[in-house]
Design a protein around this motif. Sequence first.
Motif, PDB file in Angstrom:
ATOM      1  N   THR A  70       0.425  -1.110  -0.248  1.00 50.28           N
ATOM      2  CA  THR A  70       0.258   0.469   0.073  1.00 50.28           C
ATOM      3  C   THR A  70       0.938   1.294   0.160  1.00 50.28           C
ATOM      4  N   LEU A  71       1.780   1.515   0.411  1.00 49.80           N
ATOM      5  CA  LEU A  71       2.239   2.585   1.281  1.00 49.80           C
ATOM      6  C   LEU A  71       3.456   2.569   0.395  1.00 49.80           C
ATOM      7  N   GLU A  72       4.490   1.594  -0.278  1.00 47.67           N
ATOM      8  CA  GLU A  72       5.586   1.079  -1.379  1.00 47.67           C
ATOM      9  C   GLU A  72       5.584   2.770  -2.124  1.00 47.67           C
ATOM     10  N   GLY A  73       7.335   3.457  -1.838  1.00 46.48           N
ATOM     11  CA  GLY A  73       7.691   4.315  -2.237  1.00 46.48           C
ATOM     12  C   GLY A  73       7.190   5.862  -1.333  1.00 46.48           C
ATOM     13  N   THR A  74       5.989   5.669  -0.669  1.00 49.38           N
ATOM     14  CA  THR A  74       6.325   6.807   0.508  1.00 49.38           C
ATOM     15  C   THR A  74       7.056   7.364   0.948  1.00 49.38           C
ATOM     16  N   LYS A  75       7.268   8.582   1.452  1.00 52.06           N
ATOM     17  CA  LYS A  75       8.117   9.065   1.296  1.00 52.06           C
ATOM     18  C   LYS A  75       7.970   9.892   3.024  1.00 52.06           C
ATOM     19  N   GLY A  76       8.639   9.878   4.042  1.00 48.63           N
ATOM     20  CA  GLY A  76       7.881  11.373   5.458  1.00 48.63           C
ATOM     21  C   GLY A  76       8.981  10.898   6.042  1.00 48.63           C
ATOM     22  N   THR A  77       8.951  12.088   6.669  1.00 48.74           N
ATOM     23  CA  THR A  77      10.191  12.424   7.687  1.00 48.74           C
ATOM     24  C   THR A  77       9.938  12.575   9.371  1.00 48.74           C
ATOM     25  N   ILE A  78      10.712  12.275   9.972  1.00 48.87           N
ATOM     26  CA  ILE A  78      10.575  12.607  11.313  1.00 48.87           C
ATOM     27  C   ILE A  78      11.791  12.981  11.834  1.00 48.87           C
ATOM     28  N   PRO A  79      11.755  14.435  12.926  1.00 52.59           N
ATOM     29  CA  PRO A  79      12.679  15.012  13.628  1.00 52.59           C
ATOM     30  C   PRO A  79      13.468  14.186  13.926  1.00 52.59           C
ATOM     31  N   GLY A  80      14.630  14.479  14.324  1.00 50.79           N
ATOM     32  CA  GLY A  80      15.882  13.537  15.022  1.00 50.79           C
ATOM     33  C   GLY A  80      16.675  13.515  14.007  1.00 50.79           C
ATOM     34  N   ALA A  81      18.042  13.125  14.453  1.00 48.37           N
ATOM     35  CA  ALA A  81      19.862  12.484  13.719  1.00 48.37           C
ATOM     36  C   ALA A  81      19.268  11.033  14.182  1.00 48.37           C
ATOM     37  N   ASP A  82      20.025  10.318  13.274  1.00 48.78           N
ATOM     38  CA  ASP A  82      20.310   8.647  13.145  1.00 48.78           C
ATOM     39  C   ASP A  82      20.848   8.373  14.881  1.00 48.78           C
ATOM     40  N   ALA A  83      20.065   8.135  15.962  1.00 51.60           N
ATOM     41  CA  ALA A  83      20.727   7.593  16.969  1.00 51.60           C
ATOM     42  C   ALA A  83      21.729   6.208  16.939  1.00 51.60           C
ATOM     43  N   GLY A  84      21.831   5.703  15.685  1.00 54.26           N
ATOM     44  CA  GLY A  84      21.897   4.070  15.311  1.00 54.26           C
ATOM     45  C   GLY A  84      21.270   2.940  15.907  1.00 54.26           C
ATOM     46  N   ASP A  85      22.159   2.050  15.688  1.00 48.70           N
ATOM     47  CA  ASP A  85      21.681   0.857  16.351  1.00 48.70           C
ATOM     48  C   ASP A  85      22.098   0.247  17.621  1.00 48.70           C
ATOM     49  N   ALA A  86      23.332   0.968  18.073  1.00 47.50           N
ATOM     50  CA  ALA A  86      23.827   0.650  19.409  1.00 47.50           C
ATOM     51  C   ALA A  86      23.050   0.542  20.609  1.00 47.50           C
ATOM     52  N   PHE A  87      22.988   1.844  20.077  1.00 45.45           N
ATOM     53  CA  PHE A  87      21.559   2.642  20.895  1.00 45.45           C
ATOM     54  C   PHE A  87      20.220   1.927  20.752  1.00 45.45           C
ATOM     55  N   LYS A  88      19.444   1.564  19.861  1.00 47.64           N
ATOM     56  CA  LYS A  88      18.307   0.939  19.365  1.00 47.64           C
ATOM     57  C   LYS A  88      18.165  -0.889  20.735  1.00 47.64           C
ATOM     58  N   ASP A  89      20.059  -0.868  20.189  1.00 52.30           N
ATOM     59  CA  ASP A  89      20.240  -2.447  21.138  1.00 52.30           C
ATOM     60  C   ASP A  89      20.163  -1.638  22.220  1.00 52.30           C
ATOM     61  N   ARG A  90      20.345  -1.026  23.199  1.00 53.57           N
ATOM     62  CA  ARG A  90      20.474  -0.553  24.273  1.00 53.57           C
ATOM     63  C   ARG A  90      19.322  -0.359  25.044  1.00 53.57           C
TER      64      ARG A  90
END
Length: 424
Positions: free
Chosen positions: A292-312
């Motif tokens: 349904t949404l393939e190719g749709t784009k969106g914006t979210i404020p924030g920098a790339d926090a990285g995988d290490a932060f997501k793991d934590r």
Amino acid sequence: MKRSTQTIRIGAVVAASALVLAACGGGSDSDGETASGSTSKGDGVLTIGSLLPQTGSLAFLGPPEFAGVDLAVKDINEAGGVLGKDVVHVRGDSGDTDSGIAPAETDKLLKAKSDVIIGAASSGVSLTVIDKIMSAGAIQFSPANTSTSFDEGDYSKPDLYFRTAPSDILQGAVLANLLIEEGRQNVAILARQDAYGETLATEISKNLEAAGSKIAAKVLYSEKTGPGDSQITEIKNAKADAVVLIAFEETTTVIPKLIQAGTGPQDVATYFVDGNTANYGKGDSASLPDGTLEGTKGTIPGADAGDAFKDRLKTVDPKLKDYSYSAESYDAVIVSALGAIAAKDDSGAAIAKEIPGVTKDGEKCTTFKDCAALLADGKDIDYNGVSGPIELGETGSPTAASIGIYEYDAKNKISPVDYISGTI
């Protein structure tokens, strides 16, 4: 594929004067004063209240935001706490503007002696409790408010309100710039009629028109009932080359209506914003059919926090699937704790006076432990967080920030394709 962070040429999109504010101190007007003018002293324990969406139209943001707060409190306490004591965390549910539960939940958090309340996610909800929180002498520190209302009028002067998310001035400029770069010259905007939707629709429209693009239609719909048939028809009849949908969880009902009208994401290039740029695949809290949404784009404020932060983050919430505003929530708590250490006082007014200073102009540090050690040595610090440089200005808002651009795959899952930095 994710590209490296770039700096937006905002001058090509909007007048430079609209995006440059002086980065000067914030907080209360005098030492130890609350928003109501009374003096206070902390009780020695930094208590963090969280007013975040467990229910309502932004409930998908609740888990990552709560996880950010929980992880920050964990890191702070493992590093020795604040003023020699562990930080205490008390949870509250912000709901949404429709449920109207935020004021009562705020009372509960204030009764629990919250010095800082993290939230709300919704700008509209925050506006229903901001005066109550500040009048009590507590700080309101939102990880996700983006409305420009918090930098205007009575809220434009230094007070007890702060946020780690940039205002919609920046998101509006970045999304407009994306539309222009992708050749969209006749754009329709469908937005919820509330403080968030109206402000962002205005900022996007202003930036597009300044760059020579046309607004084919700007349709506002009731946040309670969603767009009616006539409003969907208005978007269809606009014959736009792009549709910007500014929405919350009602996205899963609006998109099928657009599809039925022949103006869905596979018919017309579609763009989302932070309120609805979430995963909509099988197993997510809200879903749409594959593709349904393939190719749709969106914006979210924030920098790339990285995988290490997501793991934590998953160490405090193993079921976590979305990460929107988790970094901003984490940083709001860390900055508040550093402010308390700098003030040697956990009261809201004392912390507020120190918050802008710990985010700029000093020795750079990136963890609570390192920053606290520098403060103990009498150093001035500049905390750069997982959400970006932060650098809070006189209105309590970031003066420099990043906006992530995300794209949907065939499973309606988002992944970042770019990060755009800018100054406000």
